[in-house]
Design a protein around this motif. Structure first.
Motif, short mmCIF file in Angstrom:
data_model
loop_
_atom_site.label_atom_id
_atom_site.label_comp_id
_atom_site.label_asym_id
_atom_site.label_seq_id
_atom_site.Cartn_x
_atom_site.Cartn_y
_atom_site.Cartn_z
N SER A 282 0.82 -1.21 0.00
CA SER A 282 0.00 0.00 0.00
C SER A 282 0.85 1.26 0.00
N THR A 283 2.17 1.12 -0.03
CA THR A 283 3.04 2.29 -0.14
C THR A 283 4.16 2.02 -1.15
N THR A 284 4.41 2.98 -2.02
CA THR A 284 5.53 2.83 -2.95
C THR A 284 6.55 3.92 -2.66
N CYS A 285 7.78 3.64 -3.03
CA CYS A 285 8.85 4.60 -2.75
C CYS A 285 9.87 4.58 -3.89
N VAL A 286 10.27 5.76 -4.32
CA VAL A 286 11.31 5.88 -5.34
C VAL A 286 12.52 6.54 -4.70
N LYS A 287 13.68 5.97 -5.03
CA LYS A 287 14.93 6.47 -4.44
C LYS A 287 15.87 6.85 -5.59
N VAL A 288 16.50 7.97 -5.46
CA VAL A 288 17.43 8.43 -6.50
C VAL A 288 18.74 8.84 -5.83
N ARG A 289 19.83 8.34 -6.37
CA ARG A 289 21.13 8.83 -5.90
C ARG A 289 21.80 9.58 -7.04
N TYR A 290 22.15 10.84 -6.78
CA TYR A 290 22.77 11.66 -7.81
C TYR A 290 24.25 11.35 -7.94
N ALA A 291 24.84 11.87 -9.01
CA ALA A 291 26.26 11.63 -9.26
C ALA A 291 27.13 12.16 -8.11
N ASP A 292 26.64 13.18 -7.38
CA ASP A 292 27.41 13.69 -6.23
C ASP A 292 27.08 12.89 -4.95
N LYS A 322 8.39 13.90 -8.96
CA LYS A 322 8.52 14.72 -7.75
C LYS A 322 9.96 14.74 -7.24
N VAL A 323 10.60 13.56 -7.35
CA VAL A 323 11.91 13.44 -6.71
C VAL A 323 13.01 14.09 -7.56
N LEU A 324 12.77 14.24 -8.86
CA LEU A 324 13.80 14.82 -9.74
C LEU A 324 13.75 16.33 -9.67
N THR A 325 14.43 16.88 -8.70
CA THR A 325 14.37 18.32 -8.50
C THR A 325 15.64 19.02 -8.97
N ARG A 326 16.67 18.25 -9.29
CA ARG A 326 17.95 18.86 -9.64
C ARG A 326 18.35 18.50 -11.06
N ARG A 327 19.15 19.32 -11.67
CA ARG A 327 19.62 19.00 -13.02
C ARG A 327 21.02 18.37 -12.92
N VAL A 328 21.12 17.40 -12.03
CA VAL A 328 22.38 16.69 -11.82
C VAL A 328 22.18 15.27 -12.33
#
Ligand code: MG
Length: 388
Positions: A282-292, A322-328
């Motif tokens: 009942s809950t989903t989660c997306v995780k992003v790790r940037y190059a930095d 939503k999670v992609l807030t940076r241009r990195v």
């Protein structure tokens, strides 16, 4: 709803592995023991047991009873390898798996019938796989409780399956000698025998206060067990809190189409494992790790629990935006399903027929994957992107 608990116990495990390593031992009395003067028997084949040899007996006594037995010093690396392979197979049938020793474990099969069928069919499928892949026999006891499942697997030996149906537990146990009850050891058995308590049924009938007076707190537990009652959980059921997949890219990227494609693949893998274990999220989660190396996560509660790839992916897509807030550039993308439940989703669906069709499609795809590997089935939307 009664629970469905399996107790799976490999038959004469150490001896069977010795026979796989050295087939000339088949049919002979075999004793696994270091064989020194003060050592004990770790395991004995049925041919040696006929002479009264059993495990935990001093080796010297075993040798007197059955001098012709072949003595194997024991190969614990091999036993551990077979044990791991055994639990790997069991893990395919439920996320709730509790190994109890090298050669036995409990599996909570409640809610897992969708992919593997009713309990007896699943138990037979496990037996076949363990035999074909490992060359070992496993006996299976099935019941609504752990203690009855354990007794049932013992009664099912060798290579059998015994299902103690709900409501029949006490009747199955009643005629058995008291020592068949787990927890009744060499100290408790003679104490009970002196009081005329010879069968599990005798203990079940004893006034409750008397059971407590005779055996203390253990008396209450043993009497519950004698009546077929045992609420203890198969551990692992609560531990399956999330199912997640992630991917570290070969090259860091900002390409939205590439990220969407990767997310679709991850969501489908998570969906497959949810369905494999009969769970909904009942809950989903997306995780992003940037190059930095900075980490960003975003999660969402679904209107109802799901195990469907399309729903998981749609939710993941919204989260990714939503999670992609940076241009990195991004080096890692992860998708996870949380708040897992084994129950069927409650509540009315607007498009019941369409959902059922979708569920059938997933079940069919999963069957093919079980048989021929995960990559044999892919959704058309993924293929399209592959060929673009
Ligand atoms: Mg065993």
């Amino acid at each position: 709803m009664p629970r469905i608990v399996f107790h799976l116990d490999l038959d004469t495990f150490f001896v069977s592995v010795e026979r796989l390593l050295d087939p000339s031992l088949v049919g002979k009395p075999v004793v696994v023991s270091p064989g020194t003067a003060r050592s004990v028997v770790a395991a004995a084949s049925y041919e040696a047991r006929v002479f009264g040899v059993h495990s935990a007996m001093p080796f010297a006594k075993a040798q007197r009873l059955c001098p012709q037995a072949v003595v194997c010093p024991g190969n614990f690396a091999a036993y551990a390898g077979y044990s791991r392979a055994f639990f790997d197979i069991l893990d395919d049938y439920s996320p709730a798996l509790e190994p109890a020793s090298l050669d036995e474990g409990y599996l909570d099969y409640t809610g897992c019938h969708r992919l593997f069928g009713p309990p007896l069919a699943a138990a037979a499928a496990i037996q076949t796989r363990v035999k074909e892949e490992l060359g070992l026999d496993v006996s299976v006891g099935i019941s609504a409780s752990k203690v009855v499942a354990k007794i049932a697997s013992d009664l099912a030996k060798p290579a059998g399956i015994l299902y103690a149906l709900p409501g029949q537990e006490a009747a199955l146990l009643a005629p058995l000698p008291i020592r068949r009850l787990p927890g009744v050891g060499p100290k408790t058995e003679p104490r009970l025998m002196r009081l005329g308590i010879r069968t599990i049924g005798d203990l079940a009938k004893l006034p409750r206060e008397l059971a407590g007076q005779l055996l203390g707190t253990a008396g209450y537990w043993l009497q519950d067990a004698a009546q077929g009652r045992d609420d203890s959980m198969v551990s692992g059921r609560e531990q399956a809190k999330s199912i997640s997949h992630e991917e570290t890219f070969m090259i860091d990227t900002t390409d939205p189409a590439f990220l969407r494609h990767a997310l679709h693949r991850l969501a489908c893998e998570v969906g497959y494992r949810l369905r494999k274990h009969g769970l909904k999220s009942s809950t989903t989660c997306v995780k992003v790790r940037y190059a930095d190396f900075s980490l960003h996560t975003c999660s969402q509660t679904l209107t109802q629990p799901t195990d469907l790839d399309r729903v998981l992916f749609a939710s993941g897509t919204a989260l990714l935006q939503k999670v992609l807030t940076r241009r990195v550039r991004i080096r890692l993308l992860g998708f996870s399903a949380r708040n897992l439940t084994a129950e069927k989703a409650q509540g009315l669906l607007l498009d019941l027929e369409g959902k059922e069709r979708l569920e059938n499609l997933h079940t069919a795809a999963d069957r093919i994957r079980q048989r021929y590997g995960y990559d044999t089935v892919r959704w058309a939307s993924l293929l399209r992107q592959d060929t673009e």
